[in-house]
Design a protein around this motif. Structure first.
Motif, mmCIF file in Angstrom:
data_model
loop_
_atom_site.group_PDB
_atom_site.id
_atom_site.type_symbol
_atom_site.label_atom_id
_atom_site.label_comp_id
_atom_site.label_asym_id
_atom_site.label_seq_id
_atom_site.Cartn_x
_atom_site.Cartn_y
_atom_site.Cartn_z
ATOM 1 N N ARG A 120 0.890 -1.169 -0.044
ATOM 2 C CA ARG A 120 0.029 -0.084 0.005
ATOM 3 C C ARG A 120 0.938 1.315 -0.102
ATOM 4 N N GLN A 121 1.873 1.452 0.596
ATOM 5 C CA GLN A 121 2.905 2.570 0.727
ATOM 6 C C GLN A 121 3.559 2.501 -0.396
ATOM 7 N N ASP A 168 0.749 -3.412 4.210
ATOM 8 C CA ASP A 168 0.989 -2.073 4.737
ATOM 9 C C ASP A 168 2.232 -1.560 4.987
#
Length: 226
Positions: A183-184, A208
């Motif tokens: 996600r980052q 994440d």
């Protein structure tokens, strides 16, 4: 299970070290080859190294080691390599896993999908500047891990990143597949990775973390791979 882990650009098999250790500790066999012209093989860089030649050597690894029922894992541009290698050695593959990876359609180029800062380019290679690698690419890693990684990143054969994707029937075949998005990470874009999952009817999950989960969250990545 047998895992073959394929690295991305500016990397080598070294980037999978912690994941490979975790998989082996769980009783799996693991191969993490360094592609031609990369990392410890960088002195061999020369004209003619492409994504297709990288895929060919990985397919040959499966043949000569007589590997079957392989979990074939690719990250970043290594996703392109496993797509082509799967065409060449599909009967040896049990499952494909794309870890924050590119999976291009025939004729697409990396530049069609990914926006990157200017790099240091020669006739044979391309590599992010040291400031870009330190301040952007690996900025999210813990300091010790970031220093370890910065000491190891190397130029990548330029044709393997800039030439159009060469595929024949990969997208027409049925594969058991999984897509893991970070996600980052800005690249590859979420839309690209969701396209991969949709076209392959693959399972889709997210972590994440940034683009290098094998460095930032290796234990979690091992869990998702098994």
């Amino acid at each position: 299970m047998i895992y073959v882990l394929v690295h991305g650009a500016y990397q080598g098999g070294w980037i999978w070290k912690h994941v490979a250790d975790g998989l082996r500790a769980a009783g799996h066999a693991v191969y993490a080859p360094t592609l031609d012209g990369c990392a410890e093989r960088r002195a061999q860089v020369r004209p003619g190294i492409t994504m297709a030649t990288h895929a060919g050597e990985v397919a040959q690894l499966l043949f000569y080691e007589d590997l079957r029922d392989v979990v074939f894992v690719g990250t970043s541009s290594g996703g392109m390599v496993i797509c082509k290698a799967a065409e060449l050695a599909g009967d040896r593959i049990a499952r494909l896993v794309f870890v924050d990876a590119l999976a291009l359609l025939p004729g697409e180029r990396v530049a069609d999908i990914v926006n990157r800062p200017a790099a240091e380019v020669t006739d044979l290679t391309t590599v992010p500047t040291r400031s870009d690698a330190e301040g952007r690419m690996f900025a999210g890693l813990e300091p010790v891990t970031r220093a370890w990684t910065l000491a190891r990143y190397t130029p990548h054969p330029i044709a393997a990143l800039e030439a159009p994707m060469e595929l024949t029937n990969f997208w027409d075949r049925a594969w058991t597949a999984k897509v893991i998005r970070c996600r980052q990470a800005r690249n590859p874009p979420e839309a690209h990775q969701r396209r991969t999952a949709e076209r392959l009817k693959a399972s889709y999950s997210e972590m994440d973390t940034g683009h290098y989960p094998m460095l930032s969250q290796p234990d979690e990545l091992v869990r998702l791979l098994t």
